[in-house]
Design an enzyme around this catalytic site. Sequence first.
Site, PDB file in Angstrom:
ATOM      1  N   ASN A   1       0.836  -1.197   0.000  1.00 47.05           N
ATOM      2  CA  ASN A   1       0.000   0.000   0.000  1.00 47.05           C
ATOM      3  C   ASN A   1       0.877   1.256   0.000  1.00 47.05           C
ATOM      4  OD1 ASN A   1       0.573  -0.909   2.676  1.00 47.05           O
ATOM      5  ND2 ASN A   1      -1.070   0.327   3.534  1.00 47.05           N
TER       6      ASN A   1
ATOM      7  N   GLU B   1       0.327   5.240   0.580  1.00 49.13           N
ATOM      8  CA  GLU B   1      -0.628   6.262   1.020  1.00 49.13           C
ATOM      9  C   GLU B   1      -0.219   7.652   0.546  1.00 49.13           C
ATOM     10  OE1 GLU B   1      -1.084   5.595   5.254  1.00 49.13           O
ATOM     11  OE2 GLU B   1      -2.281   3.791   4.860  1.00 49.13           O
TER      12      GLU B   1
ATOM     13  N   CYS C   1      -4.140   0.605  -2.486  1.00 47.70           N
ATOM     14  CA  CYS C   1      -3.952  -0.623  -1.702  1.00 47.70           C
ATOM     15  C   CYS C   1      -2.872  -1.508  -2.325  1.00 47.70           C
ATOM     16  CB  CYS C   1      -5.252  -1.420  -1.649  1.00 47.70           C
ATOM     17  SG  CYS C   1      -6.594  -0.605  -0.788  1.00 47.70           S
TER      18      CYS C   1
ATOM     19  N   GLU D   1      -3.078  -4.647  -3.090  1.00 43.48           N
ATOM     20  CA  GLU D   1      -3.609  -5.527  -4.129  1.00 43.48           C
ATOM     21  C   GLU D   1      -3.645  -4.826  -5.487  1.00 43.48           C
ATOM     22  OE1 GLU D   1      -4.822  -4.830  -1.144  1.00 43.48           O
ATOM     23  OE2 GLU D   1      -6.282  -6.320  -0.478  1.00 43.48           O
TER      24      GLU D   1
ATOM     25  N   CYS E   1     -10.495  -4.631  -0.015  1.00 41.23           N
ATOM     26  CA  CYS E   1     -11.576  -3.634   0.009  1.00 41.23           C
ATOM     27  C   CYS E   1     -12.424  -3.762  -1.260  1.00 41.23           C
ATOM     28  CB  CYS E   1     -11.000  -2.230   0.144  1.00 41.23           C
ATOM     29  SG  CYS E   1     -10.312  -1.568  -1.390  1.00 41.23           S
TER      30      CYS E   1
ATOM     31  N   CYS F   1     -10.683  -2.866  -4.623  1.00 38.15           N
ATOM     32  CA  CYS F   1      -9.752  -3.902  -5.091  1.00 38.15           C
ATOM     33  C   CYS F   1     -10.502  -5.106  -5.629  1.00 38.15           C
ATOM     34  CB  CYS F   1      -8.813  -4.317  -3.962  1.00 38.15           C
ATOM     35  SG  CYS F   1      -7.571  -3.064  -3.580  1.00 38.15           S
TER      36      CYS F   1
HETATM   37  N1  THU Z   1      -5.201  -1.602   2.607  1.00 39.86           N
HETATM   38  C1  THU Z   1      -4.641  -2.419   1.668  1.00 39.86           C
HETATM   39  O1  THU Z   1      -3.577  -2.110   1.115  1.00 39.86           O
HETATM   40  N2  THU Z   1      -5.276  -3.570   1.363  1.00 39.86           N
HETATM   41  C2  THU Z   1      -6.389  -4.039   2.003  1.00 39.86           C
HETATM   42  O2  THU Z   1      -6.866  -5.112   1.690  1.00 39.86           O
HETATM   43  C3  THU Z   1      -7.010  -3.237   3.050  1.00 39.86           C
HETATM   44  C4  THU Z   1      -6.456  -1.879   3.263  1.00 39.86           C
HETATM   45  C5  THU Z   1      -4.483  -0.381   2.984  1.00 39.86           C
HETATM   46  C6  THU Z   1      -5.104   0.906   2.572  1.00 39.86           C
HETATM   47  C7  THU Z   1      -4.519   1.861   3.588  1.00 39.86           C
HETATM   48  O3  THU Z   1      -3.237   2.272   3.148  1.00 39.86           O
HETATM   49  C8  THU Z   1      -4.356   1.022   4.835  1.00 39.86           C
HETATM   50  O4  THU Z   1      -4.365  -0.324   4.396  1.00 39.86           O
HETATM   51  C9  THU Z   1      -5.438   1.226   5.877  1.00 39.86           C
HETATM   52  O5  THU Z   1      -6.684   1.096   5.317  1.00 39.86           O
END
Ligand code: THU
Length: 131
Positions: free
Chosen positions: A42, A44, A53, A55, A87, A90
């Site tokens: 991920n 941000e 994310c 994925e 999520c 994704c």
């Molecule tokens: N996140 C992912 O990368 N994958 C997931 O399946 C759930 C959430 C990340 C998004 C964000 O950077 C952090 O986790 C918190 O939501």
Amino acid sequence: MNDRELLELAAAMRSRAYAPYSRFAVGAALLTEDGRVFTGCNVENAAYGSSICAERCALLKAVSEGVRGGFAALAIVGSGADYCWPCGACRQMLYEFAPDLRLLVANGRGESVSCSLRELLPHGFGAQAME
Ligand code: THU
């Protein structure tokens, strides 16, 4: 590449996560049927909604390298006690390229479960609906 190795790759990718806002690192590893692996983490952003994310990071690396199909499995490893289910965004993005994808979903304790994307996104809206 077996499931355990794919999960280990995904778990290691958490160290690449850029997650200063949530402090929740996620790693992913997308395996193709011919044995290639595209990894992701991920990433941000100060404008939170611009974050991506793990994925989708892995999927977009594959697509941008010209690989649009033939995906065998995706491992996802989060940092918490709960399994890191993908999520909605994704699930939808993955459905476009791999509606029958097998998922390995793990928590930060090294526990994992397997399921299919169709289980997580029943009656998904996909390319066939646009024909
Ligand atoms: N996140 C992912 O990368 N994958 C997931 O399946 C759930 C959430 C990340 C998004 C964000 O950077 C952090 O986790 C918190 O939501």
